[in-house]
Design an enzyme around this catalytic site. Structure first.
Site, short mmCIF file in Angstrom:
data_model
loop_
_atom_site.label_atom_id
_atom_site.label_comp_id
_atom_site.label_asym_id
_atom_site.label_seq_id
_atom_site.Cartn_x
_atom_site.Cartn_y
_atom_site.Cartn_z
N HIS A 180 -7.17 -5.90 1.87
CA HIS A 180 -5.88 -5.25 2.83
C HIS A 180 -5.33 -6.31 3.68
O HIS A 180 -6.18 -7.07 4.40
CB HIS A 180 -6.28 -3.94 3.63
CG HIS A 180 -6.84 -2.87 2.98
ND1 HIS A 180 -6.03 -1.73 2.93
CD2 HIS A 180 -8.06 -2.62 2.60
CE1 HIS A 180 -6.60 -0.88 2.30
NE2 HIS A 180 -8.03 -1.28 2.05
N HIS A 234 -10.30 -5.03 -3.35
CA HIS A 234 -8.81 -5.19 -3.02
C HIS A 234 -9.10 -5.71 -1.33
O HIS A 234 -9.89 -5.19 -0.58
CB HIS A 234 -8.02 -3.89 -3.11
CG HIS A 234 -8.62 -2.73 -2.47
ND1 HIS A 234 -9.71 -2.14 -3.37
CD2 HIS A 234 -8.64 -1.90 -1.42
CE1 HIS A 234 -9.93 -0.96 -2.76
NE2 HIS A 234 -9.30 -0.94 -1.66
N GLU A 280 -12.37 3.39 -1.28
CA GLU A 280 -12.19 4.56 -2.23
C GLU A 280 -11.46 4.18 -3.55
O GLU A 280 -11.82 5.11 -4.49
CB GLU A 280 -10.82 5.16 -1.57
CG GLU A 280 -11.45 5.84 -0.29
CD GLU A 280 -10.33 6.92 0.08
OE1 GLU A 280 -10.84 8.01 0.50
OE2 GLU A 280 -9.14 6.49 0.46
N VAL A 281 -11.24 3.07 -3.74
CA VAL A 281 -10.75 2.31 -5.06
C VAL A 281 -11.75 1.15 -5.44
O VAL A 281 -11.89 0.31 -4.98
CB VAL A 281 -9.28 1.76 -5.08
CG1 VAL A 281 -9.03 1.32 -6.40
CG2 VAL A 281 -8.69 2.84 -4.60
N ASN A 303 -12.75 -3.16 2.27
CA ASN A 303 -14.15 -2.37 2.23
C ASN A 303 -14.83 -2.29 1.52
O ASN A 303 -14.36 -2.51 0.12
CB ASN A 303 -13.43 -1.07 2.56
CG ASN A 303 -12.35 -0.72 3.78
OD1 ASN A 303 -12.55 -1.22 4.73
ND2 ASN A 303 -11.17 -0.10 3.56
N ASP A 340 0.87 -1.34 0.10
CA ASP A 340 -0.05 -0.02 -0.13
C ASP A 340 0.87 1.24 -0.09
O ASP A 340 2.03 1.48 0.80
CB ASP A 340 -0.95 -0.11 1.20
CG ASP A 340 -2.01 1.07 1.07
OD1 ASP A 340 -3.23 0.62 0.92
OD2 ASP A 340 -1.76 2.01 1.08
N ILE A 341 0.48 2.07 -0.83
CA ILE A 341 1.24 3.40 -1.08
C ILE A 341 1.17 4.34 0.23
O ILE A 341 1.99 5.25 0.48
CB ILE A 341 0.83 4.33 -2.09
CG1 ILE A 341 1.67 5.15 -2.71
CG2 ILE A 341 -0.55 4.97 -1.80
CD1 ILE A 341 1.56 5.85 -4.09
#
Ligand code: AMP
Length: 125
Positions: free
Chosen positions: A112, A110, A105-106, A97, A39-40
């Site tokens: 995590h 995904h 948000e994306v 999420n 993760d960025i």
């Protein structure tokens, strides 16, 4: 801003661009079904995102529409990433999420993977 997880898949989302190689990432694992990368903006000492290679908006879309082989491949990839990082013995957390209340948000599914320290209670109260 959280996304509306009921919208159709948008192939211009950032993770679609990562899958196409248009944006760099720090890959930790890749197979036929999944790509995993750091993760960025890490929220734990280890914070990796695992995404399916297929075009799925969210966990809801994936669990509803993906073929069983793709679901199995993706779930196995998530487990592999955690084992590869040595997280099984100390423990770790998975999070997906979904939509507005989930603060997704994306708009590409995904999961995590958090680890590397005690992570505390599940939700901030
Ligand atoms: P979510 O709120 O569950 O949709 O999480 C989106 C996650 O994607 C956040 O933790 C971001 O830090 C992460 N993220 C966004 N852009 C990138 C990127 N280019 N590379 C890696 N992680 C990213």
């Amino acid at each position: 801003m959280p996304i509306d997880a009921t919208l159709p898949y948008d192939d211009q989302n950032i993770f679609a661009k990562i899958l196409r190689g248009e944006i760099p990432n720090q890959t930790v694992y890749e197979d036929d079904w999944a790509l995993a990368f750091h993760d960025i903006n890490p929220q734990a000492p280890l914070h990796v995102l695992v995404i399916p290679k297929g075009a799925y908006v969210s966990w809801d879309d994936f669990s509803n529409h993906a073929p069983a082989e793709e679901i199995a491949g993706f779930i196995r990839a998530v487990g592999h990433v955690a084992r590869q990082a040595g997280l099984v013995e100390p423990g770790y957390r998975l999070l997906a999420n979904v939509g507005g209340h989930g603060h997704q948000e994306v708009p590409h599914l995904h999961v995590h993977v958090f680890g590397g320290q005690p992570l505390g209670p599940m939700l901030v109260r």
